[in-house]
Design an enzyme around this catalytic site. Structure first.
Site, PDB file in Angstrom:
ATOM      1  N   GLY A   1       0.858  -1.183   0.000  1.00  0.00           N
ATOM      2  CA  GLY A   1       0.000   0.000   0.000  1.00  0.00           C
ATOM      3  C   GLY A   1       0.891   1.229   0.000  1.00  0.00           C
ATOM      4  O   GLY A   1       1.876   1.283  -0.731  1.00  0.00           O
TER       5      GLY A   1
ATOM      6  N   SER B   1       5.517  -5.418  -1.796  1.00  0.00           N
ATOM      7  CA  SER B   1       5.494  -3.997  -2.142  1.00  0.00           C
ATOM      8  C   SER B   1       5.993  -3.159  -0.961  1.00  0.00           C
ATOM      9  O   SER B   1       7.151  -3.276  -0.574  1.00  0.00           O
ATOM     10  CB  SER B   1       4.091  -3.601  -2.601  1.00  0.00           C
ATOM     11  OG  SER B   1       4.086  -2.309  -3.165  1.00  0.00           O
ATOM     12  N   ALA B   2       5.159  -2.349  -0.339  1.00  0.00           N
ATOM     13  CA  ALA B   2       5.595  -1.560   0.811  1.00  0.00           C
ATOM     14  C   ALA B   2       6.131  -2.449   1.926  1.00  0.00           C
ATOM     15  O   ALA B   2       7.051  -2.075   2.652  1.00  0.00           O
ATOM     16  CB  ALA B   2       4.441  -0.702   1.333  1.00  0.00           C
TER      17      ALA B   2
ATOM     18  N   HIS C   1       8.097  -3.050  -7.827  1.00  0.00           N
ATOM     19  CA  HIS C   1       7.395  -2.659  -9.056  1.00  0.00           C
ATOM     20  C   HIS C   1       8.345  -1.985 -10.051  1.00  0.00           C
ATOM     21  O   HIS C   1       7.938  -1.082 -10.792  1.00  0.00           O
ATOM     22  CB  HIS C   1       6.246  -1.675  -8.765  1.00  0.00           C
ATOM     23  CG  HIS C   1       5.264  -2.116  -7.742  1.00  0.00           C
ATOM     24  ND1 HIS C   1       4.144  -2.871  -8.026  1.00  0.00           N
ATOM     25  CD2 HIS C   1       5.214  -1.894  -6.395  1.00  0.00           C
ATOM     26  CE1 HIS C   1       3.460  -3.092  -6.921  1.00  0.00           C
ATOM     27  NE2 HIS C   1       4.096  -2.518  -5.917  1.00  0.00           N
TER      28      HIS C   1
ATOM     29  N   GLU D   1       7.966  -6.659 -11.284  1.00  0.00           N
ATOM     30  CA  GLU D   1       6.734  -7.336 -10.890  1.00  0.00           C
ATOM     31  C   GLU D   1       6.777  -8.809 -11.290  1.00  0.00           C
ATOM     32  O   GLU D   1       7.360  -9.177 -12.314  1.00  0.00           O
ATOM     33  CB  GLU D   1       5.524  -6.632 -11.506  1.00  0.00           C
ATOM     34  CG  GLU D   1       5.325  -5.241 -10.930  1.00  0.00           C
ATOM     35  CD  GLU D   1       3.946  -4.682 -11.223  1.00  0.00           C
ATOM     36  OE1 GLU D   1       3.267  -5.163 -12.158  1.00  0.00           O
ATOM     37  OE2 GLU D   1       3.528  -3.749 -10.488  1.00  0.00           O
TER      38      GLU D   1
END
Length: 233
Positions: A88, A120-121, A157, A192
């Site tokens: 997020g 991700s985060a 990403h 990704e």
């Protein structure tokens, strides 16, 4: 340490967590319950995030307990069988983790061998700092300092080119700026569909795409799945 650091939760056109879930299930084999950190969620609730992750982890018989429900989230981390940090907004995630003492609690548990899964985060906060996030600083954390489970920086990403017609900086230019300002640190562009797994003292790139390496004084270059990544450690 045992780490599974995933670039993105969902590939285009796939269901949520579809591509990494087999690897997550393998990595967490034997784990009955994970402590989940949902604080990167901004436009939906922590409870919704917990339910969404639980729906996938149930496939492997793993219970998901979100730290936002605990009276003492850091104590919950200190008792955790495994830790999972979702993606997020990295600034929102870091702010809440710092306020609740979760950076240090997670660092100590990870060093003790507790499995850590992030995407991700959640992968970015496993690094020394959040400085290579792609996110907007929508809130202000105490600092950019993060868990520091690894010694290098991850840019999740990672993209090789800008959209057509866009004249701004490429992702590569921004990472070259980072290593110029932080000459002792490596940064990696994790594309990704890829992830990094650290187990038994070995760091491994998983996925079908190469990872891009950035370091001051070096021309950026690619490493392939199966290549020796010990230089990052």
């Amino acid at each position: 340490m045992r780490l599974l650091l995933i670039s993105n939760s969902t590939n285009a056109g796939e269901a949520y967590l579809a591509y990494p879930m087999p690897r997550i299930g393998e990595f967490l084999r034997g784990v009955r319950e994970v402590a989940f950190v949902p604080y990167a969620a901004v436009t939906f609730s922590y409870a919704d995030y917990e339910r969404r992750v639980q729906a996938r982890f149930s496939e492997f018989g793993i219970r998901v307990r979100s730290v936002h429900r605990a009276a003492d989230p850091a104590a919950m981390i200190r008792r955790a069988e495994a830790i999972c940090v979702g993606g997020g907004n990295t600034f929102a995630l870091a702010k809440k983790m710092q306020e609740q003492g979760l950076m240090r609690a997670i660092r100590n548990r990870v060093k003790a061998g507790v499995p850590y899964v992030g995407w991700s985060a959640g992968s970015n906060v496993a690094c020394p700092a959040i400085s290579t996030t792609n996110d907007m600083p929508i809130v202000e954390p105490e600092s950019f300092r993060a868990v520091g489970a690894v010694k290098f920086q991850i840019n999740p990403h990672y993209l090789d080119a800008n959209p057509e017609g866009h004249a701004g900086e490429t992702r590569e230019v921004r990472l070259l700026e980072f290593v110029a300002a932080n000459p002792r640190r490596y940064a990696v562009g994790l594309r990704e569909g890829c992830m990094l797994r650290y187990e038994n003292g070995r760091l491994e790139l998983l996925g079908s795409r190469p990872m891009r390496i950035f370091k001051k004084g070096l021309t950026p270059y690619e490493v392939q799945p199966g290549d020796d990544l010990s230089f990052l450690l």
